[in-house]
Design a protein around this motif. Structure first.
Motif, mmCIF file in Angstrom:
data_model
loop_
_atom_site.group_PDB
_atom_site.id
_atom_site.type_symbol
_atom_site.label_atom_id
_atom_site.label_comp_id
_atom_site.label_asym_id
_atom_site.label_seq_id
_atom_site.Cartn_x
_atom_site.Cartn_y
_atom_site.Cartn_z
ATOM 1 N N SER A 45 41.334 14.683 -27.250
ATOM 2 C CA SER A 45 41.711 14.618 -28.373
ATOM 3 C C SER A 45 41.524 15.969 -29.031
ATOM 4 O O SER A 45 40.374 16.364 -28.726
ATOM 5 C CB SER A 45 41.187 13.725 -29.144
ATOM 6 N N TRP A 46 42.321 16.345 -29.898
ATOM 7 C CA TRP A 46 41.941 17.670 -30.672
ATOM 8 C C TRP A 46 42.274 17.380 -32.203
ATOM 9 O O TRP A 46 43.127 16.956 -32.431
ATOM 10 C CB TRP A 46 43.179 18.707 -30.129
ATOM 11 N N VAL A 47 41.240 17.976 -32.898
ATOM 12 C CA VAL A 47 41.286 17.675 -34.232
ATOM 13 C C VAL A 47 41.389 18.823 -35.257
ATOM 14 O O VAL A 47 40.957 20.097 -34.670
ATOM 15 C CB VAL A 47 39.836 16.991 -34.894
ATOM 16 N N CYS A 48 41.999 18.747 -36.021
ATOM 17 C CA CYS A 48 42.301 19.988 -37.038
ATOM 18 C C CYS A 48 41.118 20.291 -37.812
ATOM 19 O O CYS A 48 40.789 19.190 -38.276
ATOM 20 C CB CYS A 48 43.595 19.721 -37.789
ATOM 21 N N LEU A 49 40.664 21.353 -37.870
ATOM 22 C CA LEU A 49 39.639 21.781 -38.605
ATOM 23 C C LEU A 49 39.784 21.792 -40.033
ATOM 24 O O LEU A 49 38.914 21.573 -41.011
ATOM 25 C CB LEU A 49 38.875 22.938 -38.141
ATOM 26 N N LYS A 98 47.854 26.330 -33.920
ATOM 27 C CA LYS A 98 46.899 25.687 -33.053
ATOM 28 C C LYS A 98 45.403 26.203 -33.100
ATOM 29 O O LYS A 98 44.380 25.536 -32.450
ATOM 30 C CB LYS A 98 47.290 25.878 -31.557
ATOM 31 N N ASP A 99 45.199 27.531 -33.578
ATOM 32 C CA ASP A 99 43.844 28.068 -33.375
ATOM 33 C C ASP A 99 42.914 27.270 -34.480
ATOM 34 O O ASP A 99 41.733 27.344 -34.119
ATOM 35 C CB ASP A 99 44.214 29.394 -33.702
ATOM 36 N N ASP A 100 43.357 26.572 -35.232
ATOM 37 C CA ASP A 100 42.483 25.839 -36.088
ATOM 38 C C ASP A 100 42.301 24.413 -35.580
ATOM 39 O O ASP A 100 41.829 23.292 -36.172
ATOM 40 C CB ASP A 100 43.178 25.436 -37.492
ATOM 41 N N PHE A 101 42.312 24.235 -34.293
ATOM 42 C CA PHE A 101 42.256 22.756 -33.659
ATOM 43 C C PHE A 101 41.081 22.955 -32.683
ATOM 44 O O PHE A 101 40.788 24.049 -31.991
ATOM 45 C CB PHE A 101 43.248 22.162 -32.835
ATOM 46 N N VAL A 102 40.156 21.921 -32.433
ATOM 47 C CA VAL A 102 39.138 22.012 -31.542
ATOM 48 C C VAL A 102 39.102 20.684 -30.657
ATOM 49 O O VAL A 102 39.510 19.589 -31.324
ATOM 50 C CB VAL A 102 37.696 22.231 -32.057
ATOM 51 N N ALA A 103 38.648 20.540 -29.660
ATOM 52 C CA ALA A 103 38.620 19.470 -28.523
ATOM 53 C C ALA A 103 37.428 18.716 -29.220
ATOM 54 O O ALA A 103 36.563 19.085 -29.463
ATOM 55 C CB ALA A 103 38.631 19.632 -27.343
ATOM 56 N N VAL A 104 37.661 17.317 -29.220
ATOM 57 C CA VAL A 104 36.553 16.326 -29.542
ATOM 58 C C VAL A 104 36.411 15.172 -28.522
ATOM 59 O O VAL A 104 37.241 14.922 -27.697
ATOM 60 C CB VAL A 104 36.800 15.800 -31.083
ATOM 61 N N GLU A 105 35.256 14.834 -28.496
ATOM 62 C CA GLU A 105 34.883 13.682 -27.720
ATOM 63 C C GLU A 105 34.479 12.471 -28.580
ATOM 64 O O GLU A 105 33.691 12.707 -29.393
ATOM 65 C CB GLU A 105 33.821 14.300 -26.664
#
Length: 101
Positions: free
Chosen positions: A50-54, A93-100
């Motif tokens: 899952s990827w979340v927008c920062l 997309k650069d403002d998204f990070v993978a989350v667990e």
């Protein structure tokens, strides 16, 4: 593999069906021969991220995709076009990070 290949010139060729009569080597060679004939089955485990927008906190789930924007379920975040924008706050997309979770 044949018995003659394992022992060199001194061994006689023994057809595959007759290997079981030679103990204990018959069992070993039959095991080797049967393992060579089996196909290797590789199970692939797909782990979706899952990827979340920062900026706004909107979450893209790879397993679900984003069908309303033409992104099929199972689409990896890396495979989304670089021109794609966050549907909530319009950042790239650069403002998204993978989350667990």
């Amino acid at each position: 593999m044949r018995v003659a290949e394992c022992f060199g010139r001194r061994a006689r060729h023994i057809p595959e069906g007759e290997l079981s009569g030679i103990e204990p080597w018959g069992r070993i060679f039959n095991d080797v021969l049967s393992n060579e004939k089996k196909e290797s089955v590789v199970s692939e485990v797909l782990e979706y991220k899952s990827w979340v927008c920062l900026i706004c906190g909107w979450i893209y789930n790879e397993e679900d995709g984003l069908p309303e924007e033409g992104i099929a379920a199972g689409t990896r975040f890396a495979d989304i076009p670089d021109t794609w924008r966050c549907p909530l706050c319009d950042v790239g997309k650069d403002d998204f990070v993978a989350v667990e979770f």
